[in-house]
Design a protein around this motif. Sequence first.
Motif, PDB file in Angstrom:
ATOM      1  N   PHE A  70       0.591  -1.376  -0.573  1.00  0.00           N
ATOM      2  CA  PHE A  70       0.072  -0.265  -0.095  1.00  0.00           C
ATOM      3  C   PHE A  70       0.932   1.414   0.399  1.00  0.00           C
ATOM      4  CE2 PHE A  70      -2.382   3.536   2.433  1.00  0.00           C
ATOM      5  CZ  PHE A  70      -2.927   3.305   1.828  1.00  0.00           C
ATOM      6  N   GLU A  71       1.914   1.270   0.989  1.00  0.00           N
ATOM      7  CA  GLU A  71       2.551   2.604   0.687  1.00  0.00           C
ATOM      8  C   GLU A  71       3.464   2.862  -0.431  1.00  0.00           C
ATOM      9  OE1 GLU A  71       4.689   2.004   4.049  1.00  0.00           O
ATOM     10  OE2 GLU A  71       3.695   1.912   5.324  1.00  0.00           O
ATOM     11  N   GLU A  72       3.786   1.535  -1.214  1.00  0.00           N
ATOM     12  CA  GLU A  72       4.703   1.622  -3.131  1.00  0.00           C
ATOM     13  C   GLU A  72       3.173   2.598  -3.594  1.00  0.00           C
ATOM     14  OE1 GLU A  72       5.564  -1.872  -3.613  1.00  0.00           O
ATOM     15  OE2 GLU A  72       7.181  -1.778  -1.772  1.00  0.00           O
ATOM     16  N   THR A  73       1.738   2.248  -3.237  1.00  0.00           N
ATOM     17  CA  THR A  73       1.383   2.832  -4.364  1.00  0.00           C
ATOM     18  C   THR A  73       0.893   4.375  -3.786  1.00  0.00           C
ATOM     19  OG1 THR A  73      -0.230   0.340  -4.278  1.00  0.00           O
ATOM     20  CG2 THR A  73      -1.143   2.564  -5.059  1.00  0.00           C
ATOM     21  N   SER A  74       0.756   5.030  -5.101  1.00  0.00           N
ATOM     22  CA  SER A  74       0.665   6.309  -5.180  1.00  0.00           C
ATOM     23  C   SER A  74      -1.190   6.772  -5.503  1.00  0.00           C
ATOM     24  CB  SER A  74       1.253   7.268  -6.523  1.00  0.00           C
ATOM     25  OG  SER A  74       1.220   8.539  -6.571  1.00  0.00           O
ATOM     26  N   ALA A  75      -1.071   7.372  -4.272  1.00  0.00           N
ATOM     27  CA  ALA A  75      -2.551   7.307  -4.442  1.00  0.00           C
ATOM     28  C   ALA A  75      -3.235   8.124  -5.473  1.00  0.00           C
ATOM     29  CB  ALA A  75      -2.785   8.031  -3.346  1.00  0.00           C
ATOM     30  N   ALA A  76      -2.226   9.515  -6.051  1.00  0.00           N
ATOM     31  CA  ALA A  76      -2.866  10.108  -6.979  1.00  0.00           C
ATOM     32  C   ALA A  76      -2.476   9.278  -8.580  1.00  0.00           C
ATOM     33  CB  ALA A  76      -1.559  11.174  -7.643  1.00  0.00           C
ATOM     34  N   ARG A  77      -2.253   7.837  -8.410  1.00  0.00           N
ATOM     35  CA  ARG A  77      -2.387   6.837  -9.963  1.00  0.00           C
ATOM     36  C   ARG A  77      -3.060   6.025  -9.117  1.00  0.00           C
ATOM     37  NH1 ARG A  77       0.073   9.164 -13.453  1.00  0.00           N
ATOM     38  NH2 ARG A  77       0.197   6.912 -15.121  1.00  0.00           N
ATOM     39  N   SER A  78      -3.933   5.954  -8.289  1.00  0.00           N
ATOM     40  CA  SER A  78      -4.555   4.763  -7.786  1.00  0.00           C
ATOM     41  C   SER A  78      -5.777   4.544  -8.956  1.00  0.00           C
ATOM     42  CB  SER A  78      -4.926   4.865  -6.615  1.00  0.00           C
ATOM     43  OG  SER A  78      -5.652   5.485  -6.290  1.00  0.00           O
ATOM     44  N   GLN A  79      -6.200   5.720  -9.142  1.00  0.00           N
ATOM     45  CA  GLN A  79      -7.568   5.560  -9.735  1.00  0.00           C
ATOM     46  C   GLN A  79      -7.494   5.753 -11.587  1.00  0.00           C
ATOM     47  OE1 GLN A  79     -10.610   4.904  -8.589  1.00  0.00           O
ATOM     48  NE2 GLN A  79      -8.993   3.930  -6.619  1.00  0.00           N
ATOM     49  N   ASP A  80      -6.428   6.194 -11.983  1.00  0.00           N
ATOM     50  CA  ASP A  80      -5.729   5.870 -13.811  1.00  0.00           C
ATOM     51  C   ASP A  80      -7.014   5.212 -14.558  1.00  0.00           C
ATOM     52  OD1 ASP A  80      -4.500   7.951 -13.156  1.00  0.00           O
ATOM     53  OD2 ASP A  80      -2.730   6.780 -13.538  1.00  0.00           O
ATOM     54  N   PHE A  81      -7.404   3.914 -14.296  1.00  0.00           N
ATOM     55  CA  PHE A  81      -7.909   2.782 -14.884  1.00  0.00           C
ATOM     56  C   PHE A  81      -8.522   3.382 -15.891  1.00  0.00           C
ATOM     57  CE2 PHE A  81      -8.693   1.993 -10.835  1.00  0.00           C
ATOM     58  CZ  PHE A  81     -10.626   1.149 -11.091  1.00  0.00           C
ATOM     59  N   LEU A  82      -9.828   4.618 -14.474  1.00  0.00           N
ATOM     60  CA  LEU A  82     -11.281   4.819 -14.769  1.00  0.00           C
ATOM     61  C   LEU A  82     -10.946   5.873 -16.026  1.00  0.00           C
ATOM     62  CD1 LEU A  82     -11.979   5.300 -10.524  1.00  0.00           C
ATOM     63  CD2 LEU A  82     -13.144   3.553 -12.304  1.00  0.00           C
ATOM     64  N   ASP A  84      -9.870   8.042 -19.496  1.00  0.00           N
ATOM     65  CA  ASP A  84      -8.913   7.830 -20.733  1.00  0.00           C
ATOM     66  C   ASP A  84      -7.463   8.728 -20.788  1.00  0.00           C
ATOM     67  OD1 ASP A  84      -9.926  10.034 -21.085  1.00  0.00           O
ATOM     68  OD2 ASP A  84     -11.157   9.825 -22.904  1.00  0.00           O
ATOM     69  N   GLU A  85      -7.060   8.667 -21.998  1.00  0.00           N
ATOM     70  CA  GLU A  85      -5.622   9.199 -21.944  1.00  0.00           C
ATOM     71  C   GLU A  85      -5.883  10.863 -22.049  1.00  0.00           C
ATOM     72  OE1 GLU A  85      -7.398   7.975 -25.739  1.00  0.00           O
ATOM     73  OE2 GLU A  85      -6.679   7.137 -24.718  1.00  0.00           O
ATOM     74  N   LEU A  86      -7.330  11.285 -22.280  1.00  0.00           N
ATOM     75  CA  LEU A  86      -7.218  12.825 -22.291  1.00  0.00           C
ATOM     76  C   LEU A  86      -7.635  12.697 -20.753  1.00  0.00           C
ATOM     77  CD1 LEU A  86      -9.171  12.673 -25.191  1.00  0.00           C
ATOM     78  CD2 LEU A  86      -6.538  13.523 -25.063  1.00  0.00           C
ATOM     79  N   GLY A  87      -7.940  11.922 -19.624  1.00  0.00           N
ATOM     80  CA  GLY A  87      -8.070  12.857 -18.720  1.00  0.00           C
ATOM     81  C   GLY A  87      -9.968  12.353 -18.243  1.00  0.00           C
ATOM     82  N   LEU A  88     -10.509  12.080 -19.441  1.00  0.00           N
ATOM     83  CA  LEU A  88     -11.635  11.591 -19.458  1.00  0.00           C
ATOM     84  C   LEU A  88     -12.313  10.828 -18.859  1.00  0.00           C
ATOM     85  CD1 LEU A  88     -12.787  13.321 -23.062  1.00  0.00           C
ATOM     86  CD2 LEU A  88     -12.612  14.825 -20.750  1.00  0.00           C
ATOM     87  N   PRO A  89     -13.229  10.407 -17.576  1.00  0.00           N
ATOM     88  CA  PRO A  89     -14.053   8.891 -17.807  1.00  0.00           C
ATOM     89  C   PRO A  89     -14.726   8.184 -18.466  1.00  0.00           C
ATOM     90  CG  PRO A  89     -15.139  11.016 -16.606  1.00  0.00           C
ATOM     91  CD  PRO A  89     -14.036  11.604 -17.466  1.00  0.00           C
ATOM     92  N   LYS A  90     -13.807   7.059 -19.102  1.00  0.00           N
ATOM     93  CA  LYS A  90     -14.420   5.590 -19.886  1.00  0.00           C
ATOM     94  C   LYS A  90     -15.797   4.870 -20.072  1.00  0.00           C
ATOM     95  CE  LYS A  90      -9.067   3.484 -19.562  1.00  0.00           C
ATOM     96  NZ  LYS A  90      -8.648   3.098 -19.283  1.00  0.00           N
TER      97      LYS A  90
END
Length: 90
Positions: A70-82, A84-90
């Motif tokens: 958990f400590e190795e996971t960045s909270a800022a990037r933890s939801q990136d899979f939601l 797309d590449e433009l930052g819009l919800p999938k």
Amino acid sequence: MQISVKDAQENLSQLLDRVESGEDILLTRDGTAVARIVSMRSDALPARGHAGQPSLEEIQARVRAKIDAFEETSAARSQDFLYDELGLPK
């Protein structure tokens, strides 16, 4: 020893005497196991868990591993899979 919760309430003092002598007591409710009473003496505690259950040391090691991961996971990037590449919800 296996005993119902109701009977255990009526005989708690005697049950504690048995536990102090090293016996485990399994409490049941409606025929289903709900709790186990074991001695707190360190020499009476099992080195491993009962019936395939992990020991305390194994549980602590698992918790440490999860905390480390958990400590190795960045909270800022933890939801990136939601998104797309433009930052819009999938």
